[in-house]
Design an enzyme around this catalytic site. Structure first.
Site, PDB file in Angstrom:
ATOM      1  N   VAL A 203       0.819  -1.095  -0.052  1.00 22.60           N
ATOM      2  CA  VAL A 203       0.121   0.005  -0.093  1.00 22.60           C
ATOM      3  C   VAL A 203       0.793   1.319   0.068  1.00 22.60           C
ATOM      4  O   VAL A 203       1.966   1.425   0.939  1.00 22.60           O
ATOM      5  CB  VAL A 203      -0.773   0.158   1.306  1.00 22.60           C
ATOM      6  CG1 VAL A 203      -1.800   1.521   1.247  1.00 22.60           C
ATOM      7  CG2 VAL A 203      -1.914  -1.220   1.116  1.00 22.60           C
ATOM      8  N   LYS A 216      -3.348   0.720  -3.378  1.00 28.39           N
ATOM      9  CA  LYS A 216      -2.857  -0.813  -3.200  1.00 28.39           C
ATOM     10  C   LYS A 216      -2.346  -1.234  -4.448  1.00 28.39           C
ATOM     11  O   LYS A 216      -3.291  -1.518  -5.420  1.00 28.39           O
ATOM     12  CB  LYS A 216      -4.170  -1.615  -2.577  1.00 28.39           C
ATOM     13  CG  LYS A 216      -3.710  -2.830  -1.891  1.00 28.39           C
ATOM     14  CD  LYS A 216      -4.860  -3.517  -1.216  1.00 28.39           C
ATOM     15  CE  LYS A 216      -4.804  -4.707  -0.571  1.00 28.39           C
ATOM     16  NZ  LYS A 216      -5.674  -5.290   0.211  1.00 28.39           N
ATOM     17  N   ASP A 320     -11.178 -11.722   6.989  1.00 31.52           N
ATOM     18  CA  ASP A 320      -9.958 -11.590   7.350  1.00 31.52           C
ATOM     19  C   ASP A 320     -10.147 -10.349   8.542  1.00 31.52           C
ATOM     20  O   ASP A 320      -9.132  -9.406   8.356  1.00 31.52           O
ATOM     21  CB  ASP A 320      -9.327 -11.247   6.315  1.00 31.52           C
ATOM     22  CG  ASP A 320      -7.667 -11.356   6.620  1.00 31.52           C
ATOM     23  OD1 ASP A 320      -7.154 -11.927   7.833  1.00 31.52           O
ATOM     24  OD2 ASP A 320      -6.816 -10.907   6.027  1.00 31.52           O
TER      25      ASP A 320
END
Length: 511
Positions: A203, A216, A320
């Site tokens: 990033v 990103k 996640d």
């Protein structure tokens, strides 16, 4: 004669010194202007001087402006660093057809004093028309071939569109970008420095005109993750104050050198992990971070039939969820990010890649570690809630509200099994021994933290069906904050038994 020789020697010496100096450092002077000088607290105009010490870097000048119905509105002028689009350009000329913001760059001191717009014109070379007889022969010869080709293409198109929507994305496929943002393709977009590295790329902090953005960058071999995150960002209803703001998706380069970019809003405070490592949080800060974090996850999990006129927003599982994937605004409002593993649950459609053991190992729920997942929507949402319990514990561990010491920042289970646990370590601790991160005794003597610890336990419950929903967690934190802040510090009751008398929202999950 002697004076002439001396003058020649001095000129050669000056040339030698200038040449050797050029190898070491290059200097560029450009006309400077900033239309937003008052807001950015800079000079409005003048001369900008840029010095570069690397021999392989070239320096340029640039100008950007708008054309409002024939009225030229200057945006910025200044120096620009090493852009191959500017090489060997003596004049500042913009060649785009009709961009929102014109941009040009050039090489040479003060070369941006004047700027022009000369769009590239396609040349047309007329060819003689074939005779009628030749034309007829071509038509009758090619017509069957064209018809057969169209039939084959139509059959192939029908075959491809009967396949599931979430198949494997081949490297030569181009699923198409979302409708372009007004900012896509505008210059200058300049990468500044790397802020983070992750599983699927890095990033960058970048500058797009007058604002900072995050870029990103995925390598081409991680196209599936880029494609997944782009699809999540462009799902109807994904604009929310506690979800990362999406700006654009782009492809840069070609073939093996291709890079896949996601451009989003930039948040200078970084991730919750980074913030907790270097900062303690007060009781009010803890409440604000946790409540806005729960609000963001509750909205992500929610199925909204008609969202703000954008169409149906399906329920989405993050898969996640961790403190590294929670960003913070300057006022410590939580922002959920990194949707590369997220999955949508749309009525009548398969949810896509629902492989069980994905995400960060440390934050995996017991059923994920066991490989015993029920592949239904509610199961995936409850996996997110287990991870939320661990993140809430991280925030509590750095809170100064309790009357006791605040330890250095630790990841969940770092005290039990270290910084790099194996899958077997976590299975032994989390699944078989059913161990969870420890609550300090002095936390339980603070009425607010004690109630929050009860909520955390109900998030990471071993029984997935007993876990709270994100909406319930948001409501609980709101009530806890109001109950604690509604009393004076002199009247706070610091015993655990008093906490049990407070009515919390019901444990019944809305998942």
């Amino acid at each position: 004669m002697g004076a002439s020789v001396a003058l020649t020697f001095l000129l050669l010496l000056a040339t030698f010194r200038a040449g050797s100096g050029h190898d070491e450092v290059e200097t560029r002077e450009c006309i400077y202007y900033n239309a937003n000088w008052e807001l950015e607290k800079t000079n409005q105009s003048g001369v900008e001087r840029l010095v570069e010490g690397k021999k392989d870097k070239r320096l340029h000048c640039y100008a950007s402006w708008r054309n409002n119905s024939g009225f030229i509105e200057l945006v910025k002028k200044g120096c620009w660093l090493d852009d191959f689009n500017c090489y060997d350009r003596q004049e500042c000329i913009a060649k785009e057809e009709n961009p929102q913001v014109f941009f040009c760059c050039c090489e040479g001191n003060y070369c941006n004093k004047k700027f022009t717009h000369l769009p590239e014109v396609e040349t047309f070379d007329p060819k003689p028309q074939p005779s009628a007889s030749v034309l007829n022969i071509l038509i009758y010869s090619l017509l069957p071939i064209v018809g057969l080709s169209m039939a084959i293409l139509l059959a192939f198109w029908m075959y491809r569109h009967r396949k599931p929507s979430y198949g494997h994305v081949e490297i030569n496929e181009d699923p198409g970008l979302p409708p372009p943002s007004p900012l896509v393709g505008l210059k200058p977009l300049q990468l500044l420095d790397i802020k983070a590295r992750g599983r699927f790329g890095c990033v960058w902090k970048a500058r797009l005109l007058n604002e900072y953005v995050a870029v990103k960058i995925f390598p081409v071999q991680d196209k599936q993750s880029w494609q997944c995150e782009k699809e999540i960002f462009t799902t109807p209803g994904m604009k929310h104050e506690n979800l990362l703001e999406f700006i654009a998706a782009e492809k840069r380069g070609s073939n093996l050198e291709m890079e896949l970019w996601l451009i989003t809003a930039f948040h200078d405070k970084g991730s919750l992990t980074d913030y907790l490592k270097g900062n303690l949080v007060s009781w009010n800060e803890l409440c604000h971070i946790t409540e806005t974090m729960a609000r963001g996850l509750a909205y992500l999990h929610e199925d909204v039939p008609r969202c703000k006129g954008e169409g149906h927003k399906p329920a989405i599982a993050h898969r996640d969820f961790k403190s590294k994937n929670v960003l913070l605004r300057n006022d410590l409002t939580a922002i959920l990010a990194d949707f590369g593993l997220a999955v949508r649950f749309e009525p009548g459609k398969p949810p896509g890649d629902t492989h069980g053991q994905v995400g960060t190992r440390r934050y995996m729920a017991p059923e994920v570690l066991e490989g015993a997942i029920n592949f239904q929507r509610d199961s995936f949402l409850r996996i997110d809630m287990y991870a939320m319990g661990l993140v809430l514990w991280e925030i509590v561990s750095r809170c100064t509200a309790a009357d006791g010491p605040v330890d250095e920042y630790l990841l969940p289970f770092e005290e039990e099994i270290g910084q790099h646990p194996s899958l077997e370590d976590l299975q032994e601790v989390v699944v078989h021994k059913k161990i969870r991160p420890v609550f300090k005794d002095h936390w339980l003597k603070h009425p607010g933290l004690a109630q929050l610890c009860v909520t955390i336990e109900e998030c990471w419950d071993h029984d997935a069906e007993a876990r709270l929903s994100a909406g319930c967690v948001e409501e609980r934190i709101s009530q806890i904050r109001k109950s604690v802040n509604g009393t004076t510090s002199d009247c706070l009751v610091s015993i655990v038994t008093s906490v049990t008398n407070v009515d919390l929202p019901p444990k019944e999950s809305s998942i």
